[in-house]
Design an enzyme around this catalytic site. Structure first.
Site, PDB file in Angstrom:
ATOM      1  N   HIS A  98      59.659  41.293  33.148  1.00  0.00           N
ATOM      2  CA  HIS A  98      60.566  42.346  33.594  1.00  0.00           C
ATOM      3  C   HIS A  98      61.485  41.874  34.715  1.00  0.00           C
ATOM      4  O   HIS A  98      62.528  42.486  34.948  1.00  0.00           O
ATOM      5  CB  HIS A  98      59.777  43.582  34.002  1.00  0.00           C
ATOM      6  CG  HIS A  98      59.284  44.361  32.820  1.00  0.00           C
ATOM      7  ND1 HIS A  98      59.521  45.701  32.654  1.00  0.00           N
ATOM      8  CD2 HIS A  98      58.589  43.974  31.719  1.00  0.00           C
ATOM      9  CE1 HIS A  98      58.994  46.118  31.523  1.00  0.00           C
ATOM     10  NE2 HIS A  98      58.406  45.079  30.939  1.00  0.00           N
ATOM     11  N   HIS A 266      53.427  40.495  23.377  1.00  0.00           N
ATOM     12  CA  HIS A 266      52.417  41.513  23.108  1.00  0.00           C
ATOM     13  C   HIS A 266      51.088  40.918  22.640  1.00  0.00           C
ATOM     14  O   HIS A 266      50.203  41.650  22.215  1.00  0.00           O
ATOM     15  CB  HIS A 266      52.952  42.495  22.063  1.00  0.00           C
ATOM     16  CG  HIS A 266      54.117  43.290  22.557  1.00  0.00           C
ATOM     17  ND1 HIS A 266      54.883  44.096  21.735  1.00  0.00           N
ATOM     18  CD2 HIS A 266      54.653  43.411  23.799  1.00  0.00           C
ATOM     19  CE1 HIS A 266      55.838  44.670  22.449  1.00  0.00           C
ATOM     20  NE2 HIS A 266      55.719  44.262  23.704  1.00  0.00           N
TER      21      HIS A 266
END
Length: 724
Positions: A98, A266
């Site tokens: 992020h 993920h």
């Protein structure tokens, strides 16, 4: 009551005067130019000593010890913020992702290169929920190593170590990111006035992702890339696939890199949505002082462990969320999936008839198994035929997947660092990667004086020499350290054909300079810059000042094979205030475009001012127009632009089309000069006029020349990381 007393209950400070944004100049006058963008990263905000050099401090860093401490941190669960399954690998992968994932190719802004995740608005974006906890977990390590490692480097290194701890062989890591010390509040993240507002306002047509406003990449305010629940929160994997493709392309990723990043991102960690956001405290920027910079803390239940709320989606993607494996592929392609709701009410996909042994265990109690989940973006990898084909290739060759992810992760986390010359540390890969815009080292041992003499005698005009050098260098962006004169890519596609570079004039100049460079044994990149310097020195001499423009040889000439032409398209200028050119009409004013470009070039307001005035005097306007050439001695590096702009003997009036202006003599009424908006703003705007008046003073003609030469040299050398 004496003069120092205040009435009981009355505060001596104007309420809201220190924090209320409605008191700002731009709130009272919304059309005023906002110069804050040119004051970003002001040295006055930097707490470090003036002689502090981060690159020198890095030489003292015990990298092995730092990495060992980070590996240990991955397993050091804290009571105040317990690790999922006793491991922080998911947490720190997300912090790094992020931090880096806000990068966008269009203007190079965002990304992990400055540690800006510590400040608003990024520290309080909805998509960054609980990254504040990751940074707080890193604080003991930052405290220990102090000035020898920046927050920007530490956050990305923590993500790298997280993947290594999980079992991935990473591609490498480079130190070299320097911290900023206040928010980049003037970066444009969208025009929405609320978090996660429907994305329609960002698109000409929300069903056509290519119509998203530039320079944006994320689909909604407060998101890093796409909405995990689907377009505007409505699940539809194929529609989401289209948004994923456009968004990642705007982050400089192709389809294979996008699929690898989605799958690898993920493979570890989980989503958190076992509760409701209503039970959380405000975000870090809005939280009161007792939260000490932390946000989103549980106010009703614990808000940690299995009760954590982040995206609202709840569950892990794989059966082993702390290990690097092929579990994401096994899960996504091994089961059918159906749409469900999380405990927080978010849309998520869950497997049909899953085997118990494929279910991940609870983050706190290993005796409990939980259903895995997929987001709409995950499902897009299965539904979209292009992404599906890529995934099948990964499934057939797990080693290829790991290598592709490792390279894409390295690109994601290093994309805004610029060329390899800025990379520091023992784990820097030796391979030249095309997205790093490689440039070979150029010759340094040649007769510079002789080459300058031949350039001066070449028949090229002062304007041609200065304009070509400027066009070569003006592409530099401090946001991601791309562009600039090094590499002489102005002679390659696509730059040689850009309208702003006046292709016909450019080819004429290059045809003269190329043989001179070859004869001298110099690079063309050096020769282009030298030609500009010759022009500036000639103009200064005409004004009575014998001054040498600083020059350091060694620029190299890149080739087509070293150039990712498509990725250079966003660097094409659409306006250039210095050359008084505007490609088209835009929603924002020419003067706003000027400030945006100046900030990307890392110019201050003073440097911007002196460069515009000097370029007008040297006759470098695009197409040879005379707008803003407020002088009868063009080709002279004198302050006439400012002298005549500030002279009340003249008056200014718009021409009927309102795009140009006339400057008339007040007595005779004769039109003396013409101007554009970016010319007249230096007299109309109070800040720019203050600078203009400095250079218009009778005693500052020499200062004008000195300041112009310094600003010119800064632009010419902005990309010389090879001589840092």
């Amino acid at each position: 009551m004496d003069g120092n007393d205040t009435p009981a209950g009355k505060c001596p400070v104007m309420h809201g005067g220190l924090t209320n944004l409605s008191s700002t100049v731009t709130d009272w006058w919304p059309n005023a130019l906002n110069f804050d963008i040119l004051h970003q990263h002001d040295v006055m905000t930097n707490p470090m000593d003036v002689d502090y050099d981060y690159r020198e401090e890095l030489k003292k860093l015990d990298v092995a010890a730092l990495k060992a401490d980070l590996h240990a941190l991955m397993e050091e669960t804290q009571e105040w913020w317990p690790a999922d399954w006793g491991s922080y690998v998911g947490m720190f992968a997300r912090v790094a992702w992020h931090a880096a994932g806000s990068y966008r190719l269009a203007d190079g802004r965002g990304g992990a290169g400055t540690g800006n995740q510590r400040f608003a608005p990024l520290n309080s974006w909805p998509d960054n929920v609980n990254t504040d906890k990751g940074r707080r977990l890193l604080w003991p390590i930052k405290k220990k190593y102090g000035n020898k490692v920046s927050w920007a480097d530490l956050m990305i290194l923590a993500g790298n170590i997280a993947y290594e701890h999980a079992g991935l062989k990473t591609f490498g890591f480079a130190f070299g990111r320097e911290d900023i010390w206040h928010p980049e509040k003037d970066t444009y993240w969208g025009n929405e006035k609320e978090w996660l507002a429907p994305s329609d306002s960002r698109y000409g047509d929300v069903n056509d992702p290519s119509t998203m406003d530039n320079p944006l990449a994320a689909v909604q305010m407060g998101l890093i890339y796409v909405n995990p629940e689907g377009v505007n929160g409505q699940p539809d994997p194929q529609r989401t696939a289209h948004q994923v493709r456009e968004t990642f392309a705007r982050m400089a990723m192709n389809d294979e890199e996008t699929a690898a990043l989605t799958a690898g991102g993920h493979t570890i960690g989980k989503c958190h949505g076992n509760g409701t956001a209503d039970n959380l405290s405000p975000d870090p920027e809005a939280a009161d002082v007792e939260y000490q910079g932390l946000g989103w803390m549980g106010k009703v239940n614990r808000g940690i462990g299995r009760d954590t709320v982040v995206s609202g989606i709840e569950g892990a993607w794989t059966a082993n969320p702390t290990k690097w494996d092929m579990g994401w592929f096994d899960m996504l392609f091994g089961y059918e999936w159906e749409l469900k709701k999380s405990p927080a009410g978010a849309n998520q996909w869950e497997p049909v008839d899953i085997k118990e042994e494929d279910m991940p265990v609870d983050v706190e109690d290993p005796s409990i198994r939980r259903k895995p989940i997929m987001t709409d973006a995950d499902m897009a990898m299965k539904v979209d035929p292009i992404y599906n084909e890529i995934c099948q290739k990964f499934i057939a060759d797990p080693e290829y997947f790991s290598e592709t992810f490792a390279r894409a992760w390295f690109k994601l986390t290093h994309r805004d660092m610029g060329p390899r010359a800025r990379y520091i540390g023992p784990d820097v890969p030796q391979e030249d990667l095309i997205w790093q815009d490689p440039v070979p080292a150029g010759p340094v041992h040649y007769d510079i004086g002789n080459l300058k003499a031949k350039i001066a005698a070449s028949g090229l005009s002062l304007s041609e020499m200065v304009s070509t050098a400027w066009d070569s260098a003006r592409t530099y962006r401090g946001s991601d350290m791309r562009g600039g004169a090094n590499g002489a890519r102005i002679r390659l596609a696509p730059q040689k054909d850009w309208e702003g570079n006046e292709p016909e004039r450019l080819q004429k100049v290059l045809s003269v300079l190329e043989p001179l460079a070859a004869e001298a044994g110099a690079s063309l990149a050096d020769t282009i810059v030298l030609a500009g310097n010759v022009g500036v020195e000639k103009a200064a001499k005409a004004a009575g000042y014998d001054i040498a423009v600083p020059f350091t040889p060694g620029r190299g000439d890149a080739t087509d094979e070293m150039t990712d032409a498509e990725s250079f398209e966003p660097l094409e200028p659409i306006a250039d205030a210095m050359r008084n050119w505007l490609k088209d009409d835009y929603a924002v004013s020419p003067e706003e475009l000027m400030l945006d470009r100046a900030q990307l070039m890392t110019l201050t307001a003073r440097e911007l001012t002196v460069l515009v005035g000097g370029m007008r005097m040297m006759g470098t306007n695009h197409g040879g127009t005379k707008h803003g050439v407020f002088t009868d001695r063009e080709g002279t590096l004198a302050p006439d632009f400012f002298v005549n702009l500030t002279d009340m003997a003249y008056k200014w009036e718009p021409v009927e089309d309102e795009k140009t202006y006339q400057i008339r003599d007040r007595k005779s009424g004769d039109v003396k000069w013409t101007a554009s908006r970016v010319d007249l703003v230096f007299g109309s705007n109070s800040i720019l006029r203050a600078y203009s008046e400095v250079y218009a003073q009778d005693d500052n003609a020499g200062k004008f020349v000195k300041d112009f030469v310094a600003a010119w040299a800064k632009v010419m050398n902005a990309d010389r990381f090879d001589v840092v």
